[in-house]
Design an enzyme around this catalytic site. Structure first.
Site, short mmCIF file in Angstrom:
data_model
loop_
_atom_site.label_atom_id
_atom_site.label_comp_id
_atom_site.label_asym_id
_atom_site.label_seq_id
_atom_site.Cartn_x
_atom_site.Cartn_y
_atom_site.Cartn_z
N HIS A 264 1.00 -1.14 -0.07
CA HIS A 264 -0.08 -0.04 0.01
C HIS A 264 0.72 1.30 -0.29
O HIS A 264 0.35 2.28 -0.30
CB HIS A 264 -0.90 -0.13 1.36
CG HIS A 264 -1.96 -1.11 1.10
ND1 HIS A 264 -3.44 -0.77 0.84
CD2 HIS A 264 -1.87 -2.23 1.42
CE1 HIS A 264 -3.96 -1.83 0.74
NE2 HIS A 264 -3.18 -2.89 1.21
N ASP B 194 3.50 9.38 -0.57
CA ASP B 194 2.29 8.49 -0.12
C ASP B 194 2.01 7.49 -1.40
O ASP B 194 2.53 7.84 -2.49
CB ASP B 194 1.18 9.33 -0.32
CG ASP B 194 0.32 9.28 1.01
OD1 ASP B 194 0.13 7.90 1.44
OD2 ASP B 194 -0.35 10.09 1.47
P1 ADQ Z 1 -3.18 6.02 4.87
O1 ADQ Z 1 -1.51 6.59 5.08
O2 ADQ Z 1 -3.97 5.95 6.26
O3 ADQ Z 1 -3.23 4.76 4.05
P2 ADQ Z 1 -5.19 7.49 3.15
O4 ADQ Z 1 -4.99 6.68 1.82
O5 ADQ Z 1 -4.93 9.00 2.80
O6 ADQ Z 1 -3.76 7.14 4.19
O7 ADQ Z 1 -5.91 7.01 4.01
C1 ADQ Z 1 -6.57 7.66 5.02
C2 ADQ Z 1 -7.96 7.13 5.43
O8 ADQ Z 1 -8.56 7.92 6.64
C3 ADQ Z 1 -9.07 7.89 4.42
O9 ADQ Z 1 -10.15 7.04 4.36
C4 ADQ Z 1 -9.58 9.16 5.27
O10 ADQ Z 1 -10.73 9.62 5.17
C5 ADQ Z 1 -9.24 8.60 6.69
N1 ADQ Z 1 -8.97 10.07 7.49
C6 ADQ Z 1 -7.97 10.71 7.41
N2 ADQ Z 1 -7.86 11.62 8.36
C7 ADQ Z 1 -8.91 11.37 9.33
C8 ADQ Z 1 -9.42 11.91 10.38
N3 ADQ Z 1 -8.95 12.98 10.92
N4 ADQ Z 1 -10.47 11.45 10.99
C9 ADQ Z 1 -11.05 10.29 10.39
N5 ADQ Z 1 -10.69 9.78 9.30
C10 ADQ Z 1 -9.53 10.30 8.68
C11 ADQ Z 1 -2.26 3.63 3.38
C12 ADQ Z 1 -1.20 4.63 2.46
C13 ADQ Z 1 -1.85 5.41 1.46
C14 ADQ Z 1 -2.80 4.54 0.58
C15 ADQ Z 1 -3.77 3.65 1.60
C16 ADQ Z 1 -4.59 2.68 0.77
O11 ADQ Z 1 -0.08 5.18 3.35
O12 ADQ Z 1 -0.86 5.59 0.48
O13 ADQ Z 1 -3.55 5.12 -0.40
O14 ADQ Z 1 -2.95 2.86 2.58
O15 ADQ Z 1 -3.76 1.75 0.24
#
Ligand code: ADQ
Length: 483
Positions: A164, A376
């Protein structure tokens, strides 16, 4: 037909009273339900060190549960595993390394050993639950050696792996003392999926420069693992979200009490929104400095724009995360001290998680989605922000070119997050963008998001895995003639 068996470090076992899961968990669950599948991994609980399973060589007995047509099998980790495998090697070695942050990477042989031990424990605990026809899909950097451990125990099933997070080229990966071993571990998979073409070229470069393996014409590498010749196919499978579902959530949330309160509190000012886990890869201090540069360089936005940052606390056990928290507290305080008026607070910084529907409503209320990670894998927030917009009056996405999402979201305003002035310029452009251009950009991104959903991602990965030749076929077990 066998089942699909998903393995991930954390398992999303449904619990009563818990908020609805995100798009990724939903897509995996739909797929598991369709195949009568099993989800295996860490329970999120720790067990006391004195329990017999903690002794070397003992196999852990997974806890079994069935819910909504899916079997779950989970094991607990010991306190020592949690420290060495999880907080240590996974989050303090591999996480910074794979995100190109060598200065933050720490290395400790005991933690490396703990990482390997937990992967062996996982393999030993899963093996008795597997049928010969099952297809196994292992997720993410915590579990890279698990297929090699399963192979060592005799598993012949198809095993796929999805990373991921980003994968760096050899010039970066080679800083890891175990880099070659980690690459060999990857060869135990039949299919290795990464998010983007950039990650793919990083990984191919590592196989080539690190192990001397030249990729074949169809993007596979062949090499020896545990005394056997194997071929691993590499390909990019960019992850998506439940686009329609998220759009509906945002439409409804716009009328919910939180979004209404937020809108009323803005007093007609434009909103810039940011949301992520509080993680140093997400570029939060740089983003705050970019916003400060907007106010300094484009004073017409003073008292006209508010930046809301929701940052869910994460990995508090790692020192670099605690330091980040302190830095952000100071930065937000300083910007507000410099620019606030008695009736306007430029930065609203909320260091906690908010409910999914609340977040969807906030995205919809925001004229600009500011998503500027330093690195990311994909970044789902960028996709959620776009899906949440009102099609008649959509906002603008300002996106880091270092997010995997930048490869497929051409309608975004791309920016290098390290350049505060560039962030300020793109924010200014986004805030002033006419409706026709906003619509055009949003339409192009939304079309992409409707094609590339989380469900499509899971289906396309599994379809590719299941089409690959069965690993037992002779050709995969012969040593090739040397020339
Ligand atoms: P993450 O690093 O966790 O995931 P991301 O893909 O942006 O990053 O997903 C974060 C999730 O958490 C989103 O669904 C978002 O809505 C939720 N979120 C963010 N801030 C929040 C908050 N303050 N309160 C509640 N919910 C919140 C890892 C990798 C990414 C990759 C994903 C999926 O680092 O690059 O996209 O896995 O493969």
């Amino acid at each position: 037909m066998g089942r699909v068996v998903v393995v991930s470090n954390r398992v999303a076992v449904p619990r009563r009273g818990e908020p609805a899961a995100g798009g990724l968990a939903v897509a995996l669950k739909d797929m598991l339900k369709a195949s009568g599948g099993l989800w295996f991994g860490w329970s999120g609980e720790t067990r006391p060190e004195t329990r017999p399973e903690t002794r070397a060589g003992a196999t852990l007995e997974p806890r079994r549960q069935r819910s909504a047509g899916i079997d779950y099998a989970t094991i607990d980790l010991s306190e020592a595993d949690l420290k060495g495998f999880y907080a240590g090697y996974s989050n303090n070695t591999l996480w910074p390394l794979f995100h190109f942050r060598l200065g933050l990477m720490e290395y400790d042989r005991r933690e490396a050993a703990s990482y390997r031990k937990v992967n062996r424990d996982f393999a030993q605990a899963l093996l008795p639950l597997l049928g010969p026809e099952d297809t196994i899909w292992i997720h993410d950097y915590q579990l890279i050696p698990m297929a090699a451990e399963l192979r060592a125990l005799g598993a012949k099933q198809r095993i796929g792996f999805f990373l991921h997070i980003p994968f760096p080229p050899w010039a970066v990966l080679s800083a890891l003392p175990d880099a070659e071993r980690l690459l060999r571990d990857l060869l135990a998979y039949d299919l290795i999926g990464v998010q983007t073409r950039r990650d793919l070229s990083g990984m191919l470069n590592c196989f080539q420069d690190g192990l001397g393996l030249v990729p074949d014409a169809t993007g596979g590498v062949r090499g020896e693992v545990a005394g056997q010749m194997r071929r691993a196919q590499l390909s990019a499978h960019p992850i998506g979200i439940d686009t329609r579902g998220f759009a509906t959530l945002a439409r409804k949330a716009a009328y919910g009490p939180e979004t209404q309160r937020l809108a009323a509190s803005l007093g007609g000012r434009s909103l810039i929104v940011g949301a992520e886990r509080l993680d140093y890869t997400k570029g939060l201090p740089h983003r705050m400095r970019g916003f400060a540069a907007l106010l300094a360089r484009f004073p017409e936005h003073l008292n006209k724009v508010t930046y809301l940052q929701v940052a869910a606390r994460s990995r508090n056990e790692v020192a670099s995360y605690r330091n980040l928290r302190r830095e952000l507290d100071q930065l937000a305080g300083r910007i507000n001290g410099d620019y606030a008026e008695f009736d306007w607070t430029p930065v609203r910084y909320v260091a906690r998680a908010v409910a999914r529907d609340t977040l969807a409503g906030f995205y919809r209320a925001a004229r600009v989605g500011l998503v500027t990670p330093l690195r990311d894998g994909m970044n789902l927030v960028a996709k959620e922000y776009v899906a949440a917009q009102d099609p008649d009056d959509p906002g603008v996405l300002v996106l880091s070119s270092f997010a995997g999402a930048a490869e497929s979201m051409e309608g975004a305003l791309l920016v290098n997050p390290l350049d505060a002035e560039a962030v300020a310029e793109q924010l200014d452009r986004a805030l002033k963008m006419p409706l026709a251009e906003r619509r055009e950009r949003w339409d192009s991104m939304m079309r992409g998001l409707e094609e590339q959903t989380a469900t499509r991602w899971a289906e396309s990965f599994l379809a590719e895995l299941e089409e690959l030749p069965i690993p037992e076929q002779d050709v995969f077990w012969e040593t090739p003639a040397r020339n």
